[in-house]
Design an enzyme around this catalytic site. Structure first.
Site, PDB file in Angstrom:
ATOM      1  N   HIS A 132       0.871  -0.868  -0.155  1.00 24.65           N
ATOM      2  CA  HIS A 132       0.270  -0.123  -0.139  1.00 24.65           C
ATOM      3  C   HIS A 132       0.625   1.665  -0.065  1.00 24.65           C
ATOM      4  O   HIS A 132       0.600   2.002  -0.833  1.00 24.65           O
ATOM      5  CB  HIS A 132      -0.894   0.154   1.349  1.00 24.65           C
ATOM      6  N   GLU A 133       1.985   1.444   0.905  1.00 25.98           N
ATOM      7  CA  GLU A 133       2.535   2.721   1.017  1.00 25.98           C
ATOM      8  C   GLU A 133       3.705   2.654  -0.696  1.00 25.98           C
ATOM      9  O   GLU A 133       3.438   3.911  -0.299  1.00 25.98           O
ATOM     10  CB  GLU A 133       3.689   2.386   1.906  1.00 25.98           C
ATOM     11  N   HIS A 142      -6.426   6.573  -3.563  1.00 28.28           N
ATOM     12  CA  HIS A 142      -6.375   5.451  -2.174  1.00 28.28           C
ATOM     13  C   HIS A 142      -7.350   5.526  -3.492  1.00 28.28           C
ATOM     14  O   HIS A 142      -8.427   5.738  -4.198  1.00 28.28           O
ATOM     15  CB  HIS A 142      -7.734   5.788  -1.197  1.00 28.28           C
ATOM     16  N   CYS A 143      -8.133   4.197  -2.950  1.00 26.65           N
ATOM     17  CA  CYS A 143      -8.507   3.559  -4.223  1.00 26.65           C
ATOM     18  C   CYS A 143     -10.065   2.451  -3.704  1.00 26.65           C
ATOM     19  O   CYS A 143      -9.895   2.264  -2.556  1.00 26.65           O
ATOM     20  CB  CYS A 143      -8.185   2.264  -5.221  1.00 26.65           C
ATOM     21  N   CYS A 147      -9.039  -3.794  -3.659  1.00 25.63           N
ATOM     22  CA  CYS A 147      -7.148  -3.950  -3.798  1.00 25.63           C
ATOM     23  C   CYS A 147      -6.393  -2.612  -2.535  1.00 25.63           C
ATOM     24  O   CYS A 147      -6.993  -2.619  -2.114  1.00 25.63           O
ATOM     25  CB  CYS A 147      -7.910  -1.948  -4.654  1.00 25.63           C
ATOM     26  N   CYS A 166      -5.815  -3.615  -7.799  1.00 27.36           N
ATOM     27  CA  CYS A 166      -6.755  -4.008  -8.982  1.00 27.36           C
ATOM     28  C   CYS A 166      -5.649  -3.309  -9.835  1.00 27.36           C
ATOM     29  O   CYS A 166      -4.977  -2.796 -10.112  1.00 27.36           O
ATOM     30  CB  CYS A 166      -7.867  -3.226  -8.528  1.00 27.36           C
ATOM     31  N   CYS A 169      -5.741   0.044 -10.635  1.00 29.68           N
ATOM     32  CA  CYS A 169      -4.020   0.878  -9.734  1.00 29.68           C
ATOM     33  C   CYS A 169      -3.211  -0.398 -10.688  1.00 29.68           C
ATOM     34  O   CYS A 169      -1.925   0.730 -11.359  1.00 29.68           O
ATOM     35  CB  CYS A 169      -4.188   0.529  -8.639  1.00 29.68           C
TER      36      CYS A 169
HETATM   37 ZN    ZN Z   1      -3.009   5.683   1.995  1.00 32.33          ZN
HETATM   38 ZN    ZN Z   2      -6.838   0.160  -7.113  1.00 26.82          ZN
END
Ligand code: ZN
Ligand code: ZN
Length: 175
Positions: A132-133, A142-143, A147, A166, A169
């Site tokens: 994520h980071e 952010h999504c 995801c 996802c 992304c």
């Molecule tokens: Zn974040």
């Molecule tokens: Zn995503």
């Protein structure tokens, strides 16, 4: 293609750094090349400690990291101390667009919540937060899809996220 170096601080278990490298290599072989683990553990910046909150200011760790990561690489550090930023009680991680990122370990550990230890779950959370980071480092926001870039406010949110980006992304990352 850009390289990634994984760092720990003095109280970070080394096996987690090596495990994370392996996991990123296996799951995202083309995102960062090569991925390395920094040989030395970085000193914990005591000036970031807030004794009233019993937490460390995350930005101070990020500054230490910034001073160590070579300019042609991104750095990701696993921090085994509870971190906060102004106006938030705590954070799971922090990232700078185009720069470096941190993941804070204590609140990913089941024992933090008086639950039985579960190394597999603990490690899975570390990988999810790291991926994520790193998405933020590479420019993702952010999504709302299923995801890894979903925003997580609580550990329950983290546990409902897949370790994967996802399709949308992932396409942004590989454009
Ligand atoms: Zn974040
Ligand atoms: Zn995503």
């Amino acid at each position: 293609m850009v390289g990634l170096r994984i760092y720990g601080f003095t109280n970070t278990p080394r096996n987690l750094l090596v495990g994370l490298k392996k996991s990123l290599d296996d799951q995202y072989p083309s995102l960062f090349t090569p991925i390395s683990v920094h040989s030395d553990l970085l000193p914990i910046p005591d000036e970031g400690y807030d004794s009233r909150r019993r937490q460390y200011l995350a930005g101070v760790f990020l500054r230490v990291l910034d001073n160590h990561v070579p300019a042609n690489l991104h750095g990701l550090a696993l921090v085994n101390s509870d971190l906060f930023v102004p106006r938030l009680n705590f954070i799971f991680g922090l990232a700078q667009l185009g720069g470096n990122a941190l993941v804070a370990l204590p609140r990913l550990r089941p024992s933090f919540y008086q639950l039985p230890s579960n190394d597999a779950l603990y490690f899975q959370r570390i990988v999810i937060e790291a991926v994520h980071e790193l998405g933020h480092v590479l420019g993702l926001g952010h999504c709302d899809n299923y995801c890894v870039m979903r925003f997580s406010n609580t550990l329950a949110d983290t546990d409902q996220k897949p370790v994967k980006y996802c399709e949308t992304c992932f396409q942004k990352l590989t454009q």
